[in-house]
Design a protein around this motif. Structure first.
Motif, PDB file in Angstrom:
ATOM      1  N   SER A  17       0.797  -1.235   0.000  1.00  0.00           N
ATOM      2  CA  SER A  17       0.000   0.000   0.000  1.00  0.00           C
ATOM      3  C   SER A  17       0.827   1.281   0.000  1.00  0.00           C
ATOM      4  O   SER A  17       0.263   2.371  -0.046  1.00  0.00           O
ATOM      5  CB  SER A  17      -0.939   0.014   1.219  1.00  0.00           C
ATOM      6  OG  SER A  17      -0.188   0.033   2.433  1.00  0.00           O
ATOM      7  N   GLY A  18       2.170   1.174   0.037  1.00  0.00           N
ATOM      8  CA  GLY A  18       2.994   2.377   0.021  1.00  0.00           C
ATOM      9  C   GLY A  18       3.330   2.817  -1.385  1.00  0.00           C
ATOM     10  O   GLY A  18       2.665   3.679  -1.969  1.00  0.00           O
ATOM     11  N   THR A  19       4.353   2.206  -1.970  1.00  0.00           N
ATOM     12  CA  THR A  19       4.787   2.548  -3.320  1.00  0.00           C
ATOM     13  C   THR A  19       4.563   1.421  -4.313  1.00  0.00           C
ATOM     14  O   THR A  19       4.243   1.657  -5.484  1.00  0.00           O
ATOM     15  CB  THR A  19       6.291   2.916  -3.301  1.00  0.00           C
ATOM     16  OG1 THR A  19       6.463   4.125  -2.550  1.00  0.00           O
ATOM     17  CG2 THR A  19       6.837   3.146  -4.699  1.00  0.00           C
ATOM     18  N   THR A  20       4.688   0.170  -3.853  1.00  0.00           N
ATOM     19  CA  THR A  20       4.671  -0.969  -4.765  1.00  0.00           C
ATOM     20  C   THR A  20       3.429  -0.995  -5.646  1.00  0.00           C
ATOM     21  O   THR A  20       3.505  -1.256  -6.856  1.00  0.00           O
ATOM     22  CB  THR A  20       4.779  -2.280  -3.972  1.00  0.00           C
ATOM     23  OG1 THR A  20       6.034  -2.308  -3.278  1.00  0.00           O
ATOM     24  CG2 THR A  20       4.673  -3.491  -4.879  1.00  0.00           C
TER      25      THR A  20
ATOM     26  N   ILE B  90       5.146  11.772   6.575  1.00  0.00           N
ATOM     27  CA  ILE B  90       4.091  11.131   5.794  1.00  0.00           C
ATOM     28  C   ILE B  90       2.837  11.024   6.648  1.00  0.00           C
ATOM     29  O   ILE B  90       2.909  10.629   7.823  1.00  0.00           O
ATOM     30  CB  ILE B  90       4.559   9.742   5.323  1.00  0.00           C
ATOM     31  CG1 ILE B  90       5.821   9.891   4.455  1.00  0.00           C
ATOM     32  CG2 ILE B  90       3.459   9.014   4.548  1.00  0.00           C
ATOM     33  CD1 ILE B  90       6.509   8.581   4.146  1.00  0.00           C
ATOM     34  N   PRO B  91       1.662  11.375   6.119  1.00  0.00           N
ATOM     35  CA  PRO B  91       0.427  11.277   6.913  1.00  0.00           C
ATOM     36  C   PRO B  91       0.237   9.887   7.507  1.00  0.00           C
ATOM     37  O   PRO B  91       0.504   8.870   6.857  1.00  0.00           O
ATOM     38  CB  PRO B  91      -0.670  11.603   5.891  1.00  0.00           C
ATOM     39  CG  PRO B  91       0.020  12.440   4.847  1.00  0.00           C
ATOM     40  CD  PRO B  91       1.423  11.912   4.773  1.00  0.00           C
ATOM     41  N   ALA B  92      -0.238   9.848   8.738  1.00  0.00           N
ATOM     42  CA  ALA B  92      -0.351   8.576   9.454  1.00  0.00           C
ATOM     43  C   ALA B  92      -1.323   7.620   8.783  1.00  0.00           C
ATOM     44  O   ALA B  92      -1.178   6.398   8.893  1.00  0.00           O
ATOM     45  CB  ALA B  92      -0.785   8.842  10.894  1.00  0.00           C
ATOM     46  N   ASP B  93      -2.320   8.147   8.062  1.00  0.00           N
ATOM     47  CA  ASP B  93      -3.326   7.275   7.454  1.00  0.00           C
ATOM     48  C   ASP B  93      -3.018   6.942   5.997  1.00  0.00           C
ATOM     49  O   ASP B  93      -3.860   6.405   5.286  1.00  0.00           O
ATOM     50  CB  ASP B  93      -4.709   7.922   7.553  1.00  0.00           C
ATOM     51  CG  ASP B  93      -4.775   9.278   6.846  1.00  0.00           C
ATOM     52  OD1 ASP B  93      -3.709   9.778   6.426  1.00  0.00           O
ATOM     53  OD2 ASP B  93      -5.881   9.831   6.741  1.00  0.00           O
ATOM     54  N   PHE B  94      -1.814   7.240   5.537  1.00  0.00           N
ATOM     55  CA  PHE B  94      -1.464   7.010   4.129  1.00  0.00           C
ATOM     56  C   PHE B  94      -1.569   5.526   3.806  1.00  0.00           C
ATOM     57  O   PHE B  94      -0.919   4.678   4.434  1.00  0.00           O
ATOM     58  CB  PHE B  94      -0.050   7.512   3.851  1.00  0.00           C
ATOM     59  CG  PHE B  94       0.324   7.473   2.387  1.00  0.00           C
ATOM     60  CD1 PHE B  94       0.142   8.577   1.588  1.00  0.00           C
ATOM     61  CD2 PHE B  94       0.828   6.314   1.819  1.00  0.00           C
ATOM     62  CE1 PHE B  94       0.473   8.551   0.234  1.00  0.00           C
ATOM     63  CE2 PHE B  94       1.158   6.266   0.477  1.00  0.00           C
ATOM     64  CZ  PHE B  94       0.977   7.389  -0.318  1.00  0.00           C
ATOM     65  N   GLU B  95      -2.364   5.203   2.772  1.00  0.00           N
ATOM     66  CA  GLU B  95      -2.549   3.822   2.340  1.00  0.00           C
ATOM     67  C   GLU B  95      -3.183   3.816   0.958  1.00  0.00           C
ATOM     68  O   GLU B  95      -4.304   4.307   0.783  1.00  0.00           O
ATOM     69  CB  GLU B  95      -3.455   3.064   3.316  1.00  0.00           C
ATOM     70  CG  GLU B  95      -3.685   1.612   2.933  1.00  0.00           C
ATOM     71  CD  GLU B  95      -4.669   0.913   3.867  1.00  0.00           C
ATOM     72  OE1 GLU B  95      -4.671  -0.330   3.896  1.00  0.00           O
ATOM     73  OE2 GLU B  95      -5.438   1.615   4.560  1.00  0.00           O
ATOM     74  N   PHE B  96      -2.481   3.287  -0.007  1.00  0.00           N
ATOM     75  CA  PHE B  96      -2.958   3.277  -1.392  1.00  0.00           C
ATOM     76  C   PHE B  96      -3.380   4.680  -1.841  1.00  0.00           C
ATOM     77  O   PHE B  96      -4.334   4.838  -2.602  1.00  0.00           O
ATOM     78  CB  PHE B  96      -4.135   2.312  -1.570  1.00  0.00           C
ATOM     79  CG  PHE B  96      -3.790   0.860  -1.373  1.00  0.00           C
ATOM     80  CD1 PHE B  96      -2.882   0.217  -2.213  1.00  0.00           C
ATOM     81  CD2 PHE B  96      -4.359   0.127  -0.341  1.00  0.00           C
ATOM     82  CE1 PHE B  96      -2.565  -1.122  -2.031  1.00  0.00           C
ATOM     83  CE2 PHE B  96      -4.053  -1.211  -0.153  1.00  0.00           C
ATOM     84  CZ  PHE B  96      -3.139  -1.836  -1.001  1.00  0.00           C
TER      85      PHE B  96
END
Length: 811
Positions: free
Chosen positions: A43-46, A281-287
């Protein structure tokens, strides 16, 4: 959810890199492996990676890893049942300038040396393979048939499944909140998940946290310098009649193109990048996607619609902006973190994570298993990192440039333009006042060449003779026939002191350091295989104190090697680089200059010795040693007296015509003398005997690291021999990685190259197979070097072509 209380390895990060490390550790039998992912896997960069899988990288070992990656992705579906989408579609890179064409032709030559299939192609052949391309301005290109593309998320999920099949445990939505450390060891990892929290004790922790890698590194007390940047691409609506195409790269327009399922993707590495999440980076960052910035991308798109006219007619389905992490030198971080016994890093993949993941995971897992690098990984080894590089402002400034450099012309000697001026020697301002043009190494500003009065003090890059060619020729002439002086203050200086200093260094060094105070010993740090971990001089200052002098860029790694092997020895190992400035006075008239600057006796000052001298009104320590193959001294002086020492030597050298010289001149002189350059000519996988440095190893000394390997190779004879080559044509330039041909067959490649101003043509050095080879027969062969597709005759020598007996240096 039940997390274990202990693991042999805890991997932090569930992208393609963490998945690969878990997969490869379990393949080696590490069943007690835990992977923690803060949100969901990939969910980060991949998940938003382009999925390009190239074969050719900047060195033979990086190419080896890339080829392994492609082979792995072909086999994963059969093993795991998850399709990776790998397709071998090939790739075309095209040039719009003659300079880019030279670069591509040199890349093609390098590919042949590394065994990668490659073909130079002209515009008509490019049109056959890519009929949609507007050939306006296209000069030529290269075709790599084994390149491919794949599905990034499925590649990662396939490796996760493979790891799980062999016992690994994978936990999503589990955030690492802290890393506990005792001394040089991490003892465990704190985690939090869905209202629960806990701790996992572990034997190893692996930082595969991607763009969170810097913050995870800080938790473990480790520098992992990387910065997230925005990365843009568009995906079109389906295009009628579009069939499978090769990957297309047009670096002169900062663009790459990929066909996928009847759509076109256009991605870019724009010249000036946009660092992202400078405050975290925002704590809720996901996809997550980042806000679009069409104005930033528009110049790329405008050129792309001209280059690929179908884009002008196709609708845009997706305009994507997502973050990827970049490192200061565009090489990823891999390996055992300096100053630690069990903190491993695999992060900062500079937009090549998919094509690197398989090989990187394999190499790191093998390193963790064996406790030693499986082969030379110096260009990506986390030990190369300088501590200051973790500075956030530095990373912001450098990342703005680094992303764009991926598709910039990769000219030799190209200097970074951003984040400069951080480390300066005490003589910096004086060198600039005399016309120095600075380059940067490990943050150090160093005089690379000196401009003439009225000459532009800047690089003008090309693949041929650059604007400083004649300047360096004059500096080399001064060193060879008169006297030159250059600033060596940036070279690393490590003080090793204590009652066990002699015994300790004799265990780490191949040569014998049990010498009287004032003696200088040239030596290597060897590994158990006889490979070269460091190439240094060791000067005995007193009964219990030595100074180890290393290259500027490898000082942290060399000091870390010493620290790791200290054991129970009573020694202090301290970086004292900034404590002393160093001026090298080199050339046939060096003795004359030294005698004018000091009342000490330089007639009875043997080679390989050091002593304190009076210099002007102060004191210094003079080392009679040379990296340029001439009579000379390296003058070490405390930084408070550095300016005075410089002024004294300049005044003393006026009558002898002393000329200030730069690092380019030093490199030219050292390659003419066939002196090895660490990181190029000698690495941890190059055996010291094969490198021609057996004279610096004393096997009658018991108990040093690598002794058995040296004895075995002396008995069996070298597997390879390091040869020096001088081109028969004075015009071509050599840099490194050019193929070496023996009797018409490629047998190796140059490990380093430079122009030999005194010898009158370009000079290269490189290894060739020599098992059971007679030296005379080897030298009698017909030798050629391939430069940008052209084969040029060369004379080969085992002895230095300049002053083979070292009579000048020892005069």
């Amino acid at each position: 959810m039940t997390l274990p209380s202990h693991a042999r390895a805890v991997i932090i990060g569930g992208g393609v890199i963490g998945a690969s490390v878990a997969y490869h550790l379990t393949k080696l039998g590490w069943s007690d492996v835990v992977l923690l992912e803060r949100k969901r896997l990939t969910s980060g960069t991949t998940w938003h990676a382009a999925g390009l899988i190239g074969q050719l990288r900047s060195s033979s070992n990086m190419t080896k890893l890339a080829r392994y990656t492609a082979d792995l992705y072909r086999s994963l579906e059969a093993e795991t049942g998850i399709a990776t989408g790998f397709r071998q579609v090939g790739s075309i890179s095209v040039a719009l300038t003659t300079e880019r064409q030279e670069e591509l032709l040199r890349l093609a030559s390098m590919a042949r040396a590394f065994g990668v299939p490659v073909e130079e192609v002209g515009p008509s052949e490019i049109a056959e393979r890519y009929p949609h391309l507007n050939l306006d301005g296209v000069v030529g290109g290269v075709w790599l048939p084994t390149d491919g593309q794949g599905d990034p998320a499925n590649i990662a999920l396939a490796m996760v499944k493979g790891a799980r099949m062999r016992g690994a445990q994978v936990f999503e939505n589990t955030r690492v909140t802290g890393i506990r450390r005792s001394g040089d060891r991490v003892t465990g990892v704190d985690w939090a998940a869905e209202g629960a929290q806990g701790h996992i004790a572990c034997d190893n922790v692996v930082n595969c946290a991607g763009m969170w890698g810097r913050e995870v590194g800080l938790m473990a007390g480790v520098s992992v310098p990387l910065q997230a940047c925005e990365h843009f691409y568009i995906v079109t609506e389906p295009i009628a009649g579009l069939t499978q195409l090769p990957v297309l790269r047009v670096p002169d327009e900062c663009a790459y193109y990929k066909e996928d399922a009847g759509k076109m993707m256009l991605g870019a590495f724009e010249p000036v990048a946009k660092p992202w999440a400078l405050d975290g980076i925002p704590a809720d960052f996901e996809f997550d996607e980042l806000p679009p910035d069409f104005d930033h991308f528009e110049p790329i798109l405008e050129k792309a619609t001209h280059r690929l006219p179908m884009l002008a007619e196709a609708g845009i389905h997706t305009f994507f902006n997502g973050p990827e992490s970049f490192t200061p030198d565009n090489a990823y971080h891999l390996g055992l973190a300096p100053g630690t016994a069990n903190v491993w890093v695999a992060a900062g993949f500079n937009s090549i994570g998919i094509q690197s993941a398989g090989g990187a995971g394999m190499a790191l897992a093998q390193w963790m298993e064996d406790g030693a690098r499986p082969f030379d990984l110096g260009e990506i080894d986390i030990a190369r990192v300088q501590p200051f590089q973790n500075n956030r402002r530095y990373l912001k400034d450098r990342a703005t440039e680094a992303l764009g450099l991926l598709y910039a012309d990769h000219f030799p000697y190209r200097q970074k333009a951003t984040a400069r001026g951080i480390r300066r020697t005490p003589l910096h301002h004086l060198l600039e006042a005399h016309g120095a043009v600075m380059g940067e190494t490990a943050g150090w500003e160093r005089a690379n060449w000196y401009a003439n009065p009225g000459q532009e003090r800047a690089y003008r890059y090309s693949w041929g003779r650059q604007n400083w060619f004649s300047n360096t020729a004059a500096e080399v002439a001064a060193i060879r026939s008169g006297v030159g002086m250059y600033d060596m203050s940036s070279f690393g200086k490590i003080r090793v002191e204590g009652p066990d200093a002699e015994a300790f260094l004799n265990r780490v060094c191949g040569n014998d350091v049990a010498v009287p105070p004032g003696r200088i010993v040239y030596t290597q740090f060897l590994n158990a295989r006889g490979g070269i971990e460091a190439d240094v001089t060791v000067t005995r200052l007193s009964e219990d104190a030595y100074i180890v002098v290393t290259p500027a860029a490898t000082r942290p790694a060399d000091q870390d090697w010493l620290t790791r092997h200290r054991g129970e020895d009573r020694v202090a190992i301290v970086d004292v680089t900034a404590a002393e400035a160093v001026l090298a006075v080199m050339g046939p008239r060096a003795r004359e200059v030294m005698a004018a600057a000091s009342p000490d006796d330089f007639d009875r000052f043997p080679f390989g010795t050091a002593r304190q001298i009076e210099l002007g009104l102060g004191l210094a320590r003079a080392h009679r040693v040379s990296y340029v193959g001439e009579l000379g001294w390296e003058v070490y002086v405390s930084t408070d007296m550095a300016v005075h020492a410089f002024e004294t030597l300049m005044e003393a050298g006026a009558e002898a015509g002393l000329k200030l010289c730069g690092m380019h001149a030093m490199d030219c002189c050292r390659i003419e003398k066939a002196f090895r350059h660490f990181g190029h000519d000698i690495t941890c996988e190059d055996h010291v005997i094969d490198a021609g440095l057996g004279f610096a190893v004393k096997t009658d000394k018991p108990g040093f690291i690598g002794r058995d390997a040296v004895l075995r190779r002396r008995e069996s004879g070298p597997e390879y021999r390091m040869l020096q080559f001088l081109l028969s044509d004075p015009d071509p330039m050599l840099y490194h990685k050019e193929p070496i041909l023996r009797d018409g067959q490629v047998v190796g490649y140059l490990s380093s190259g430079a122009y030999g101003h005194h010898l009158g043509a370009a000079v290269g050095m490189g290894y060739v197979p020599a098992k059971d080879q007679d030296a005379a027969a080897l030298l009698a062969s017909d030798w050629q070097i391939e430069v940008a597709g052209r084969r040029i005759g060369a004379r080969a020598s085992l002895k230095p072509m300049y002053d083979p007996t070292s009579a000048r240096m020892r005069a």
